[in-house]
Design an enzyme around this catalytic site. Structure first.
Site, mmCIF file in Angstrom:
data_model
loop_
_atom_site.group_PDB
_atom_site.id
_atom_site.type_symbol
_atom_site.label_atom_id
_atom_site.label_comp_id
_atom_site.label_asym_id
_atom_site.label_seq_id
_atom_site.Cartn_x
_atom_site.Cartn_y
_atom_site.Cartn_z
ATOM 1 C CE1 TYR A 54 -4.137 1.558 -0.026
ATOM 2 C CE2 TYR A 54 -3.471 2.661 1.983
ATOM 3 C CZ TYR A 54 -4.345 2.531 0.934
ATOM 4 O OH TYR A 54 -5.420 3.370 0.839
ATOM 5 C CE LYS A 109 -20.975 -20.076 -15.726
ATOM 6 N NZ LYS A 109 -21.520 -20.235 -17.074
ATOM 7 C CD GLU A 151 -23.916 -17.930 -16.717
ATOM 8 O OE1 GLU A 151 -22.888 -17.601 -17.357
ATOM 9 O OE2 GLU A 151 -24.444 -19.045 -16.834
ATOM 10 C CG ASP A 152 -28.475 -17.692 -15.466
ATOM 11 O OD1 ASP A 152 -28.203 -18.349 -16.487
ATOM 12 O OD2 ASP A 152 -28.467 -18.173 -14.329
ATOM 13 C CB ALA A 210 -36.751 -19.993 -30.774
ATOM 14 N N GLY A 211 -34.925 -19.721 -27.562
ATOM 15 C CA GLY A 211 -34.421 -18.715 -26.630
ATOM 16 C C GLY A 211 -32.940 -18.461 -26.869
ATOM 17 C CB ALA A 212 -30.310 -17.154 -24.602
ATOM 18 C CB ALA A 213 -29.651 -22.292 -25.087
ATOM 19 C CG ASN A 303 -29.902 -29.753 -15.699
ATOM 20 O OD1 ASN A 303 -30.304 -30.811 -15.254
ATOM 21 N ND2 ASN A 303 -28.691 -29.297 -15.478
ATOM 22 C CG ASN A 334 -23.230 -24.080 -20.528
ATOM 23 O OD1 ASN A 334 -23.782 -25.027 -21.070
ATOM 24 N ND2 ASN A 334 -23.618 -22.829 -20.666
#
Lengths: 395, 395
Positions: A54, A109, A151-152, A210-213, A303, A334
């Site tokens: 410091y 994560k 994420e999400d 037909a979402g994000a994934a 899942n 993932n």
């Protein structure tokens, strides 16, 4: 991957996990009081410690970085830190539960990033939920970090947010729900094609959801050379000319479904080689699998409750079956991709995760299985050397 | 505390530190590659580990928090995490060097939080520099954190930013350059008054420097009961009616300088009991100290080069002398206060750091010295039990 309710496995699943992981997780989280800790690499025991860790010594480091900001890689934590960012709008299969409720997932994560790849991940859960607000917040805090893991975040906002951040930041930005899933699905499919002895690029693929994934899987499979892909959403097949389509679904209609099929899931899957479920429990029935081409490949990735249970898919004729679960063969996880992707990007100072890198990761992952079988098209997450292998192709 | 240039001690200082801390710090930082690490409290070795640290088990924790967000204290890292936030606009004495160059300082503060108080501090350096942008960014990322430590943000923006965040967030927000400094100065002054045997509230105090620290020190001393305080800025004494005053300096003029003195530093300090320098090297001369009342108290806090060197202050008649340096007696060091303040606030779920708490911290710190002497008006930072003592009064 989408799901309806994380804790309601008993009613839907025929093969209930023997352990109550929800209860175990509650107990573990209460014991740990948060899964992450921020520790100092240096001690503060002597005056010299204080004066070098410091003030006044740190002033020399700051002065140096003011003139040479790129040296932050050498002198600060930026080089090895990843922000794991969510607004809590699409958490697991729980939906829009907000930032606080998303925090345990983001901590998880970060734990994975550290344990698998020795990356310093830090969870940032956001109390803003519009594109402009999220983009502004992430750009504002970016200087601390070497990369951003989104994420999400709910579709379709997640698409614009990622595109904006990729364009406006010079560090890698990746929405893992999209690209992590897509890379691992592609890896599994490369090996599944070998198992059923079909030409990869000739596969007829149906993506349920037909979402994000779903969008990301579709785009990466197209990039990998598969030309016949049909995507379905809750209203049925997406086709050019469907009147209710707008935005990204309209664009998907332009690059998929070359035969312009119209109708329900049964119409979509009839004669298909591969069905990939990225929707929710119950959207794939035995009758759908039975209508597929011989040696059907079924990836049911919701899942913990898949679109169709593996036993049912097998009974209906599927030869290769993958799920998101760890208690069945072929777990599409993932965590096979993202720790290595970020590791490689950080270590080599890569600025963007490109489609070419994603294809390379999928091929690398697939190649880790020397002789693919119906029960082994994708490596398990605890495969030795996994992260290093994935990281090696990010360059 | 303000200073002109951190590494230029040799030219100005008569007592040069024997060690080149700048060089030592550069070497240490390069070796560590960042001073912080984010580690997982739980391992990921078995399938059960994965299923409880992460999916599917974590879904139960998220579901619970969606219904009971306050339980984040029990199940997440929020309870023990502090964001150390700077836009890099007023770093040490280096000025506006930007977020990247500020990062080593913020990492250092986080290291102090962990080593002294076992708090998980995380540095967030911001690439926005206006009030609205900083307030928006901090509010957006607040859900992860149990408290916010603002750091090295330039005056006068820092005042509005802190006020806004205190009003708009329900977790403690503290700008340490202001309040950390003020608490420790007050603690030292309580004991200094005892040493020179003067009534504390009757002290005539001059504050040299009207920046973030100068304003906060002045306001806390007023709160502690000292009524005769004169503040000077680069243009001289601040007094009611001075035509160039605006904003917070105008307000300071209304609550200080009861005699409405006008003029330069010499005019200000003539007859004063205490001079507190929070400006930069060279702003206090021997002639100033000589003009003070007998048994003068001089706090020369610019770091590493004080407003006046302790040897000179002593020669000119000062009895109690404090600096920001660790190589002289009486180091006024913010680290005496902020780790304990945040520790107490986090442990007790306190929502705001009030003036009463700051006064209590100062008294507690002062009380740690049983028999104050000229060379011991403030405890050293490595005093056993320090953090616990400070934390105990945050309630």
């Amino acid at each position: 991957m989408p799901q309806k309710k994380v804790v309601a496995t008993k009613k839907v699943s025929k093969k209930t996990p023997k352990k109550d992981y929800g209860k175990m997780a509650m107990a573990l989280h209460k014991k740990l009081k948060g899964k992450l800790e921020v520790v100092s690499k240096g001690r503060l025991l002597t005056r010299d410690d204080w004066s070098t860790m410091y003030s006044p010594g740190v002033g020399a480091v700051s002065s140096h970085l003011a003139k040479h900001p790129k040296d932050a890689r050498e002198y600060t934590m930026k080089r090895n830190s990843v922000a794991v960012i969510s607004d809590g709008s699409a958490v697991l299969g729980l939906g829009n539960i907000g930032p606080i409720a998303a925090l345990p997932v983001m901590e998880g994560k970060c734990a994975i990033l550290k344990e698998m790849a020795n990356i310093d991940g830090f969870p940032i859960v956001l109390d803003v939920h519009d594109v402009e607000g999220i983009v502004s917040a992430v750009k504002a805090i970016a200087p601390t970090f070497g990369a951003i893991n989104l994420e999400d975040i709910a579709a379709p906002l997640c698409f614009e947010i990622e595109e904006r951040l990729k364009a406006e930041l010079s560090i890698p930005v990746m929405h893992d729900d999209q690209h992590g899933t897509a890379m691992v699905v592609l890896a599994g499919l490369i090996n599944a094609a070998k198992v059923v002895k079909k030409e990869f690029t000739s596969l007829k693929v149906v993506v349920i959801g037909a979402g994000a994934a779903g969008r990301a899987v579709t785009l990466l499979l197209l990039k990998a050379g598969i030309s016949n892909i049909i995507v379905t959403d809750s209203k049925g097949i997406i086709y050019k000319g469907r009147k209710d389509l707008a935005g990204y679904k309209k664009k998907l209609a332009e690059t998929t479904n070359p035969e312009t099929r119209q109708g329900d899931v049964l119409t979509a899957v009839t004669g298909a080689d591969v069905v990939i479920g990225v929707s929710g429990p119950g959207t794939i029935a035995k009758v759908h699998v039975a209508a597929m081409a011989p040696k059907a490949v079924v990836f049911a990735l919701a899942n913990p409750v898949p679109e169709i249970m593996p036993e049912d898919a097998k009974q209906a004729g599927a030869v290769v079956i993958a799920t998101g679960r760890s208690d069945y063969p072929n777990q599409i996880n993932n965590s096979l991709a993202f720790p290595g992707v970020f590791k490689g990007a950080l270590d080599r100072g890569v600025n963007h995760i490109t489609d070419e890198m994603k294809l390379a990761v999928a091929k690398k992952l697939a190649g880790l299985i020397k002789k693919p079988t119906a029960d082994m098209v994708i490596p398990p997450v605890m495969t030795p050397g996994l992260v290093k292998a994935v990281a090696s192709v990010i360059k």
